[in-house]
Scaffold this motif. Structure first.
Motif, mmCIF file in Angstrom:
data_model
loop_
_atom_site.group_PDB
_atom_site.id
_atom_site.type_symbol
_atom_site.label_atom_id
_atom_site.label_comp_id
_atom_site.label_asym_id
_atom_site.label_seq_id
_atom_site.Cartn_x
_atom_site.Cartn_y
_atom_site.Cartn_z
ATOM 1 N N TYR A 281 0.856 -1.185 0.000
ATOM 2 C CA TYR A 281 0.000 0.000 0.000
ATOM 3 C C TYR A 281 0.891 1.234 0.000
ATOM 4 C CZ TYR A 281 -3.887 -3.028 1.408
ATOM 5 O OH TYR A 281 -4.850 -3.999 1.461
ATOM 6 N N SER A 282 0.582 2.189 -0.852
ATOM 7 C CA SER A 282 1.295 3.467 -0.851
ATOM 8 C C SER A 282 0.590 4.396 0.122
ATOM 9 C CB SER A 282 1.279 4.096 -2.246
ATOM 10 O OG SER A 282 1.975 3.265 -3.150
ATOM 11 N N GLY A 283 1.367 5.070 0.938
ATOM 12 C CA GLY A 283 0.778 5.943 1.937
ATOM 13 C C GLY A 283 1.354 7.341 1.903
ATOM 14 N N THR A 284 0.553 8.277 2.374
ATOM 15 C CA THR A 284 1.032 9.646 2.595
ATOM 16 C C THR A 284 0.574 10.068 3.981
ATOM 17 O OG1 THR A 284 -0.953 10.621 1.585
ATOM 18 C CG2 THR A 284 0.969 10.362 0.159
ATOM 19 N N GLY A 285 1.399 10.839 4.621
ATOM 20 C CA GLY A 285 1.075 11.426 5.909
ATOM 21 C C GLY A 285 1.177 12.931 5.803
ATOM 22 N N LYS A 286 0.279 13.611 6.470
ATOM 23 C CA LYS A 286 0.266 15.079 6.405
ATOM 24 C C LYS A 286 -0.099 15.617 7.774
ATOM 25 C CE LYS A 286 -2.122 18.815 4.001
ATOM 26 N NZ LYS A 286 -3.100 19.148 2.968
ATOM 27 N N PHE A 287 0.656 16.627 8.228
ATOM 28 C CA PHE A 287 0.358 17.330 9.466
ATOM 29 C C PHE A 287 -0.015 18.759 9.111
ATOM 30 C CE2 PHE A 287 2.828 13.802 10.872
ATOM 31 C CZ PHE A 287 2.244 13.461 12.074
ATOM 32 N N TYR A 288 -1.150 19.214 9.628
ATOM 33 C CA TYR A 288 -1.630 20.564 9.350
ATOM 34 C C TYR A 288 -2.431 21.038 10.555
ATOM 35 C CZ TYR A 288 -5.985 18.133 8.221
ATOM 36 O OH TYR A 288 -7.109 17.350 8.283
ATOM 37 N N ASP A 289 -2.816 22.309 10.549
ATOM 38 C CA ASP A 289 -3.581 22.829 11.685
ATOM 39 C C ASP A 289 -4.763 23.661 11.219
ATOM 40 O OD1 ASP A 289 -2.721 25.529 11.225
ATOM 41 O OD2 ASP A 289 -0.940 25.193 12.424
ATOM 42 N N LEU A 290 -5.568 24.090 12.180
ATOM 43 C CA LEU A 290 -6.775 24.863 11.867
ATOM 44 C C LEU A 290 -6.467 26.272 11.359
ATOM 45 C CD1 LEU A 290 -9.161 23.805 14.774
ATOM 46 C CD2 LEU A 290 -9.158 23.023 12.402
ATOM 47 N N ASP A 291 -5.221 26.719 11.532
ATOM 48 C CA ASP A 291 -4.819 28.024 11.000
ATOM 49 C C ASP A 291 -4.450 27.923 9.521
ATOM 50 O OD1 ASP A 291 -5.220 29.316 13.431
ATOM 51 O OD2 ASP A 291 -3.167 28.934 14.105
ATOM 52 N N GLY A 292 -4.571 26.720 8.942
ATOM 53 C CA GLY A 292 -4.310 26.531 7.522
ATOM 54 C C GLY A 292 -2.853 26.283 7.178
ATOM 55 N N GLN A 293 -2.024 26.010 8.155
ATOM 56 C CA GLN A 293 -0.604 25.758 7.883
ATOM 57 C C GLN A 293 -0.353 24.263 7.710
ATOM 58 O OE1 GLN A 293 2.050 27.461 10.721
ATOM 59 N NE2 GLN A 293 1.489 29.547 10.222
ATOM 60 N N ASN A 294 0.358 23.918 6.643
ATOM 61 C CA ASN A 294 0.829 22.553 6.452
ATOM 62 C C ASN A 294 2.208 22.467 7.088
ATOM 63 O OD1 ASN A 294 -1.398 21.589 5.015
ATOM 64 N ND2 ASN A 294 -0.600 22.413 3.106
ATOM 65 N N HIS A 295 2.385 21.536 8.012
ATOM 66 C CA HIS A 295 3.641 21.438 8.749
ATOM 67 C C HIS A 295 4.573 20.368 8.197
ATOM 68 C CE1 HIS A 295 2.190 24.317 11.631
ATOM 69 N NE2 HIS A 295 1.070 23.625 11.727
ATOM 70 N N LEU A 296 4.014 19.310 7.629
ATOM 71 C CA LEU A 296 4.854 18.238 7.097
ATOM 72 C C LEU A 296 4.004 17.331 6.229
ATOM 73 C CD1 LEU A 296 7.580 16.637 7.116
ATOM 74 C CD2 LEU A 296 6.647 15.341 9.032
ATOM 75 N N GLU A 297 4.597 16.868 5.133
ATOM 76 C CA GLU A 297 3.968 15.876 4.282
ATOM 77 C C GLU A 297 5.048 14.892 3.868
ATOM 78 O OE1 GLU A 297 0.913 16.078 0.553
ATOM 79 O OE2 GLU A 297 1.205 17.903 1.731
ATOM 80 N N TRP A 298 4.761 13.599 3.942
ATOM 81 C CA TRP A 298 5.750 12.598 3.557
ATOM 82 C C TRP A 298 5.056 11.381 2.981
ATOM 83 C CZ3 TRP A 298 3.547 12.325 8.215
ATOM 84 C CH2 TRP A 298 3.382 11.095 8.813
ATOM 85 N N LYS A 299 5.841 10.527 2.291
ATOM 86 C CA LYS A 299 5.326 9.311 1.665
ATOM 87 C C LYS A 299 5.993 8.098 2.294
ATOM 88 C CE LYS A 299 4.397 11.474 -2.755
ATOM 89 N NZ LYS A 299 4.606 11.440 -4.183
ATOM 90 N N PHE A 300 5.252 6.995 2.277
ATOM 91 C CA PHE A 300 5.774 5.731 2.811
ATOM 92 C C PHE A 300 5.006 4.591 2.164
ATOM 93 C CE2 PHE A 300 2.353 7.208 5.483
ATOM 94 C CZ PHE A 300 1.589 6.075 5.709
ATOM 95 N N LYS A 301 5.463 3.366 2.402
ATOM 96 C CA LYS A 301 4.747 2.188 1.915
ATOM 97 C C LYS A 301 4.637 1.185 3.046
ATOM 98 C CE LYS A 301 5.644 2.597 -2.975
ATOM 99 N NZ LYS A 301 6.180 1.991 -4.162
ATOM 100 N N ILE A 302 3.501 0.499 3.063
ATOM 101 C CA ILE A 302 3.254 -0.569 4.024
ATOM 102 C C ILE A 302 2.915 -1.831 3.232
ATOM 103 C CG2 ILE A 302 1.629 -1.402 5.773
ATOM 104 C CD1 ILE A 302 1.466 1.401 6.857
ATOM 105 N N LYS A 303 3.451 -2.943 3.681
ATOM 106 C CA LYS A 303 3.189 -4.218 3.027
ATOM 107 C C LYS A 303 2.467 -5.127 4.013
ATOM 108 C CE LYS A 303 5.473 -7.925 0.474
ATOM 109 N NZ LYS A 303 6.777 -8.430 -0.002
ATOM 110 N N ILE A 304 1.272 -5.587 3.627
ATOM 111 C CA ILE A 304 0.514 -6.527 4.450
ATOM 112 C C ILE A 304 0.952 -7.934 4.036
ATOM 113 C CG2 ILE A 304 -1.782 -7.354 5.134
ATOM 114 C CD1 ILE A 304 -1.195 -4.421 5.935
ATOM 115 N N VAL A 305 1.426 -8.695 5.023
ATOM 116 C CA VAL A 305 1.949 -10.044 4.751
ATOM 117 C C VAL A 305 1.151 -11.074 5.553
ATOM 118 C CG1 VAL A 305 4.267 -9.223 4.210
ATOM 119 C CG2 VAL A 305 3.724 -9.857 6.556
ATOM 120 N N LYS A 306 1.242 -12.353 5.109
ATOM 121 C CA LYS A 306 0.538 -13.452 5.786
ATOM 122 C C LYS A 306 1.190 -13.784 7.121
ATOM 123 C CE LYS A 306 -1.473 -17.894 5.016
ATOM 124 N NZ LYS A 306 -1.935 -18.833 4.068
#
Length: 175
Positions: free
Chosen positions: A150-175
């Motif tokens: 699974y491709s993932g993105t994470g984002k941190f932001y606030d109610l003042d409309g500021q984006n603080h961080l955005e990054w990408k990652f991957k998770i693999k679901i295994v048996k």
């Protein structure tokens, strides 16, 4: 938008002769500090981690580390199907209060995706790292059709409309 720190200074400077209000402000804000005074960012996310209900050692990552994020795209984090887990985050707040800090996690696979928005809360500046973890556990998907990367993105932001961080990652679901 007000200059950096002015909102916090306004709160601290008002009603300085009211002892009970000063105690309340101290309790609410704690010991106000700026851990990295030369860094202009209000929110510095330093840890993103995954805790496991079964006691498996938690996975801790620094989402600001570009080399690590690149490595995660090539070598995904592995989660065993059906595992109960919860994400957590460690961050610094500095210069001023952060109103309504939020984290949005999006996972996609084969054109389908899901997003979760988490409200972390409002925080005042502190010298030490502050942490947040959701109350409930989540369960990794199960079944042959759900296994894979699974491709993932994470984002941190606030109610003042500021984006603080955005990054990408991957998770693999295994048996």
């Amino acid at each position: 938008m007000a200059s950096t720190g002015s909102h916090l200074k306004d709160i601290q400077s008002k009603d300085t002769d009211d002892k009970s209000l000063n105690n309340y402000k101290k309790q609410l804000l704690g010991d106000v500090a700026t851990p990295f005074p030369d860094d202009k960012r209000k929110v510095i996310v330093k840890e993103f981690y995954i805790n496991f209900k079964d006691g498996t050692e938690k996975i801790t990552l620094d989402p600001t580390d570009a080399k690590l994020c690149k490595k995660l795209e090539e070598n995904p984090i592995e989660l065993k199907e059906g595992t109960e887990y919860k994400f957590g985050v460690g961050f610094y707040i500095q210069h001023d209060i952060c109103h309504g800090l939020k984290m949005k996690l999006t996972l996609k696979r084969m054109g389908f995706g899901a997003s979760d928005d988490y409200t972390l809360g409002s925080y005042g500046p502190k010298k030490n790292i502050q942490e947040w973890t959701p109350k409930g556990w989540e369960e990794a998907p199960t079944g042959m059709m759900m296994r894979g990367v699974y491709s993932g993105t994470g984002k941190f932001y606030d109610l003042d409309g500021q984006n603080h961080l955005e990054w990408k990652f991957k998770i693999k679901i295994v048996k």
